[in-house]
Design an enzyme around this catalytic site. Structure first.
Site, PDB file in Angstrom:
ATOM      1  N   LEU A   1       0.869  -1.183   0.000  1.00 43.40           N
ATOM      2  CA  LEU A   1       0.000   0.000   0.000  1.00 43.40           C
ATOM      3  C   LEU A   1       0.897   1.222   0.000  1.00 43.40           C
ATOM      4  O   LEU A   1       1.787   1.335   0.852  1.00 43.40           O
ATOM      5  CB  LEU A   1      -0.833  -0.022   1.293  1.00 43.40           C
ATOM      6  N   HIS A   2       0.730   2.124  -0.962  1.00 45.03           N
ATOM      7  CA  HIS A   2       1.578   3.318  -0.902  1.00 45.03           C
ATOM      8  C   HIS A   2       0.947   4.574  -1.490  1.00 45.03           C
ATOM      9  O   HIS A   2       1.448   5.666  -1.287  1.00 45.03           O
ATOM     10  CB  HIS A   2       2.901   3.073  -1.633  1.00 45.03           C
ATOM     11  N   ARG A   3      -0.168   4.429  -2.219  1.00 47.93           N
ATOM     12  CA  ARG A   3      -0.747   5.612  -2.872  1.00 47.93           C
ATOM     13  C   ARG A   3      -1.155   6.636  -1.825  1.00 47.93           C
ATOM     14  O   ARG A   3      -1.812   6.270  -0.841  1.00 47.93           O
ATOM     15  CB  ARG A   3      -2.010   5.216  -3.638  1.00 47.93           C
TER      16      ARG A   3
END
Ligand code: UD1
Length: 371
Positions: free
Chosen positions: A213-215
């Site tokens: 998860l990084h957005r």
């Protein structure tokens, strides 16, 4: 012999090192016709977010490093614009190649387009139709400034046509662009890696789920972040989860939530090298990710993908039933994992070409300059 076609290969963030490695290999195979200059914006700068990709993927060190580092969107984009313009003025390239949808992409394309240097956009034509995401702004603007729009799918070609960007066969400029489905350059890299990967990884016992998860759409919204991570914590009661954590995400998770996550059995790791990540993908039963790149890599290796976003640019894999968007609905996330562990999708039809896209792109550029 006529002078070589000078190509600036502009990179800055993790997924761009991966894509640029294939382009670089295709240029090197025609080194009598092309001169390549690699420029690194410095958007990603940690050893494990940047250098390891150059060494593993065999990319030459950049001739220029713009050292722009972290910052707000305007500051990051503005710094690249300013520093890259100086590089363009001294190198005077024939073509600038940009990748994907990052701040490096839009700034590089803008600097080049303003100097009337033609831009090749690799991964053109993707749309999420979610204008809250910085990536959507970056990809749209870049497409409208580019001369070569190298699309990974027919859908991308069609989406460009809907925006008035259609294909021209000759005399290409941003007003008369060359628009083509070349297939997906990440497949080129995935296939190359399958042949060359020597990295030994101590993988968990199967079945396990790989999660990333990084957005900032997810990480910078505390409620979304909590909902998604609560689902991962719940999943930990029945399923092994491996979570290589992007620095943005590590900064965004409050300490108590990080504790809960680790207590749930979720294996939190530092960002992984490309080869290591591919080994984890190949061993996983399911991939949960908001990364566009990892979505496709999962698909290439026939792993179903759960996407914690309301939508995705990669709609093809949803249509064939191998991916599902669950937004931040934790119950849906957990039930989809359970369903797919027992009964995974079996058919992964060819959606992204044959893994020869970089060679095709380089050939199109070569033909343009031969005219
Ligand atoms: C960027 C791209 C995104 C892409 C992603 C791949 C934009 C708008 N977004 O997001 O489209 O999917 O790269 O990873 O360009 N940081 C470090 N070390 C690093 C790099 C970043 O600690 O080497 C930290 C920074 O301090 C920053 C955060 O991570 O706070 C985010 O980095 P940034 O480059 O702004 O965007 P990404 O989230 O990586």
């Amino acid at each position: 012999m006529a002078s070589k076609i000078k190509v600036i290969n502009l990179v800055g963030a993790r997924p761009q090192f991966i894509k640029a490695s294939a382009f670089s290999r295709a240029l090197n195979a025609r080194s009598s016709e092309f001169e390549e200059v690699i420029v690194h914006s410095g958007q990603h700068y940690d050893e494990n977010m940047s250098d390891v990709f150059f060494s593993e993927l065999g990319i030459d060190p950049p001739k220029y490093h713009l050292s722009i580092g972290s910052g707000k969107h305007g500051a990051q984009t503005g710094l690249i614009l300013k520093r890259f313009e100086e590089v363009l003025e001294s190198e005077k390239p024939d073509v600038v190649v940009v990748y994907g949808d990052t701040n490096t992409t839009i700034a590089g394309a803008l600097a080049a387009a303003k100097l009337n240097i033609p831009v090749a956009h690799v991964e053109a034509g993707l749309r999420s139709f979610n204008s809250e995401m910085p990536e959507e702004i970056n990809r749209k603007m870049t497409d409208h400034m580019s001369t070569w729009l190298f699309c990974p799918t027919d859908t991308a070609v069609k989406l460009l046509r809907d925006e008035g960007i259609s294909h021209h066969n000759k005399d290409n400029t941003p007003n008369r662009p060359y628009v083509v489905n070349t297939g997906d350059i990440m497949l080129d890299v995935a296939l190359w890696t399958s042949k060359t990967n020597q990295v030994k990884v101590d993988l968990p016992e199967k079945p396990y789920v790989l999660f990333t998860l990084h957005r900032n759409f997810n990480t910078d919204n505390p409620e979304r972040l909590r909902n998604i991570l609560d689902a991962i914590i719940e999943l930990g009661q029945t399923t092994k989860v491996v979570f290589p954590m992007h620095p943005r995400t590590a900064k965004a998770i409050p300490p108590n939530l990080m504790e809960e996550l680790k207590d749930s059995g979720c294996k939190v790791l530092d960002p992984l090298s490309y080869m290591t990540l591919m080994s984890y993908v190949k061993g996983a039963s399911i991939v949960i990710t908001d990364s566009g790149g990892l979505q496709k890599e999962a698909y290439f290796f026939e792993k179903p993908v759960i996407i914690p976003r309301p939508e995705t640019e990669w709609t093809g894999m949803i249509s064939v039933g191998c991916a599902k968007t669950v937004d931040d609905d934790g119950d849906l996330l957990v039930s989809t994992v359970q369903q797919w562990i027992e009964n995974p999708p079996k058919e992964f039809p060819e959606l992204y070409g044959k893994g020869e896209s970089a060679v095709t792109m380089v050939d199109i550029i070569a033909r343009h300059f031969k005219k």
